[in-house]
Design a protein around this motif. Sequence first.
Motif: not given
Length: 227
Positions: A28-29, A32-33, A35
Motif C-alpha cells: 500500500n505504501t 501511494f508513492k 500515485d
Amino acid sequence: MDDQRYAAYKDMLISVADVVDQDVTVLNTMKFKCDRIIKGRERDQIKSAIQLWTALEKREYLGLSKTDFLKELLKSCMRGQVEALNMVENYERLNGDLPGSFNGQAIPAQVNCPGNPQIIYIGQKDSSRQFPQQGREVLGPDLKKEIAFLSKSLGRNWTFFMRELGLPDIEIEAIMSDYKYTKEQAYQCLLLWQDIQKQEATKQRLVNALRTVNRNDLADTLEEGTY
C-alpha cells in the motif's frame, strides 16, 4: 532480447514480489508513492506486487535495464529490510548493470591475464564472516557465470553440494539465517566459498563436487560450457 536475461529479470521480479506481498502495508505504501504515475482506479485495483510491477513496466518505469525506480521504492518502503533490494542488485550485478559496489559485497573487476582469467575482489560485506575486507585484494579464477548458473540450478539440496566443497556448516547456517530464498542462500555461499578458497576455487572443483553429490547433469553442463 536475450532470453536468458529476460528470464533472470522475471525471476527477480517474482522473488521481490514474494517479499513485498508478505506485508500488505508495504504494498500500500508503494502504491501511494506511485500515485503520480498510476492514477486512481487502476492503482486501487492493484492487489499484488506483480500487478504493480506490470503497471510500472507499462509506463516504462521498470524494465530489463530500468531498476532504479524499483530500488527506490524498496529503500523507502521496506523499513530497513534489505533482502528484496539485494535481489534487485544481484540481478543488476549478474547482468552487467551495476558498475560499482553491490550492497557492500565484493564486486569483481576483471584483470587481463591471457589464458588465466582472474578477478580482484575489493569491498566488504557487513558480516562477521570471511568476506573480503576493505582495500584487500583477493585473487581467484573468474567464476561469475558458473556461480550464477549453479545458484539458479542446484535446488533445495544445494547444502550437500556446499558441504562437499568444504564450506563449514556454521557458515552455511549463518547465511541461511540471513537470506530467506534458496537461490540467494546458494549464491551467497558460493561467493563465500570462492573468497575463502581464492586460487583454489576452480571450475574443476565445482564439477568434481557436483559429480560426488550425483548432480552429473549440472557437472556436464559446466564442462560443456552450455550455461
